[in-house]
Design an enzyme around this catalytic site. Structure first.
Site, PDB file in Angstrom:
ATOM      1  N   HIS A 141       0.858  -1.188   0.000  1.00 23.29           N
ATOM      2  CA  HIS A 141       0.000   0.000   0.000  1.00 23.29           C
ATOM      3  C   HIS A 141       0.897   1.242   0.000  1.00 23.29           C
ATOM      4  O   HIS A 141       1.538   1.562   1.012  1.00 23.29           O
ATOM      5  CB  HIS A 141      -0.934  -0.019   1.223  1.00 23.29           C
ATOM      6  CG  HIS A 141      -2.074   0.940   1.130  1.00 23.29           C
ATOM      7  ND1 HIS A 141      -3.366   0.611   1.521  1.00 23.29           N
ATOM      8  CD2 HIS A 141      -2.133   2.226   0.691  1.00 23.29           C
ATOM      9  CE1 HIS A 141      -4.153   1.667   1.332  1.00 23.29           C
ATOM     10  NE2 HIS A 141      -3.418   2.662   0.836  1.00 23.29           N
ATOM     11  N   LEU A 142       0.898   1.882  -1.133  1.00 21.54           N
ATOM     12  CA  LEU A 142       1.727   3.066  -1.360  1.00 21.54           C
ATOM     13  C   LEU A 142       1.563   4.116  -0.248  1.00 21.54           C
ATOM     14  O   LEU A 142       0.454   4.350   0.215  1.00 21.54           O
ATOM     15  CB  LEU A 142       1.288   3.675  -2.693  1.00 21.54           C
ATOM     16  CG  LEU A 142       1.894   4.997  -3.114  1.00 21.54           C
ATOM     17  CD1 LEU A 142       3.291   4.763  -3.639  1.00 21.54           C
ATOM     18  CD2 LEU A 142       1.031   5.646  -4.171  1.00 21.54           C
ATOM     19  N   HIS A 143       2.667   4.733   0.152  1.00 15.73           N
ATOM     20  CA  HIS A 143       2.587   5.847   1.099  1.00 15.73           C
ATOM     21  C   HIS A 143       3.818   6.726   0.946  1.00 15.73           C
ATOM     22  O   HIS A 143       4.918   6.249   0.707  1.00 15.73           O
ATOM     23  CB  HIS A 143       2.460   5.339   2.541  1.00 15.73           C
ATOM     24  CG  HIS A 143       3.481   4.322   2.923  1.00 15.73           C
ATOM     25  ND1 HIS A 143       3.396   2.995   2.531  1.00 15.73           N
ATOM     26  CD2 HIS A 143       4.609   4.413   3.657  1.00 15.73           C
ATOM     27  CE1 HIS A 143       4.432   2.334   3.010  1.00 15.73           C
ATOM     28  NE2 HIS A 143       5.198   3.162   3.700  1.00 15.73           N
ATOM     29  N   GLN A 144       3.599   7.997   1.074  1.00 19.91           N
ATOM     30  CA  GLN A 144       4.687   8.977   0.973  1.00 19.91           C
ATOM     31  C   GLN A 144       5.097   9.443   2.371  1.00 19.91           C
ATOM     32  O   GLN A 144       4.262   9.863   3.159  1.00 19.91           O
ATOM     33  CB  GLN A 144       4.221  10.182   0.145  1.00 19.91           C
ATOM     34  CG  GLN A 144       5.149  11.369   0.217  1.00 19.91           C
ATOM     35  CD  GLN A 144       5.570  11.859  -1.153  1.00 19.91           C
ATOM     36  OE1 GLN A 144       6.359  11.218  -1.849  1.00 19.91           O
ATOM     37  NE2 GLN A 144       5.017  12.959  -1.579  1.00 19.91           N
TER      38      GLN A 144
END
Ligand SMILES: [Zn+2]
Length: 190
Positions: free
Chosen positions: A148-151
């Site tokens: 799950h993409l996260h910055q």
């Protein structure tokens, strides 16, 4: 002084070759987390990966429980549970996708706007000297929750990487997460 063949053969032969690195100590302690192999291998993926995903679960929690700072249309901002520094936060799309190229244009735009807002808000709250902003893409690149993409947005202060993490292997975090969340969330709302 020379070492004779007899001296050498008195020493029990090591079981591993030097290239295995067994004798090279780097002074770091190891936190063994075999449960995380599930992420690394991607083998234990449940039928609905979202069920096991903290970033999918967080939006269903209250702001206080989930350490949520702000909720947008397509993304939200949340404090990192394992911060490198106070105010280390994450900008996360609601959609469970692993890769930056999986985001549509609107999601890319809102990730960027949330990151910009977060930088302004954290700067107003705690006056850091700088920031690290970025995404770890894939477990091999250091993503803890690669699915799950996260910055990341990490505020930095001069001297924040001082002797404590280097010598003491301890990160000093002078503020509790709940307090940090409230400070940043209140400033975000203003
Ligand atoms: Zn997810």
């Amino acid at each position: 002084m020379s070492v004779s063949a007899t001296d050498v053969t008195d020493v029990p032969a090591p079981e591993l070759e030097p290239q295995d690195g067994v004798a090279i100590a780097d002074g770091l302690q190891r936190l063994w987390t075999p449960h995380r192999m599930a992420y690394i291998e991607g083998a234990a993926k449940p039928a609905h990966p979202e069920d096991d995903c903290p970033f999918c679960r967080i939006p269903s929690l209250s702001d206080e429980e989930g350490l949520v700072i702000a909720r947008g249309e397509r993304v939200y901002a949340v404090l990192n549970l394992f911060p490198y520094n106070p105010g280390h936060l994450l900008v996360v799309p609601y959609r469970h996708v692993p890769d930056y190229t999986d985001l549509d244009t609107d999601e890319v735009a809102e990730v960027a706007m949330f990151t910009r807002r977060a930088m302004a808000v954290v700067r107003a709250v705690s006056a850091p000297h700088g920031f690290n902003i970025g995404m770890n893409q894939g477990a091999v690149a250091g993503a803890g929750i690669a699915a799950h993409l996260h910055q990341h947005l990490v505020p930095r202060w001069g001297g924040d990487a001082n002797f404590m993490p280097v010598v003491g292997h301890t990160k000093v975090l002078p503020q509790l997460l709940g307090q940090t969340r409230k400070l940043i969330a209140d400033a975000w709302a203003r």
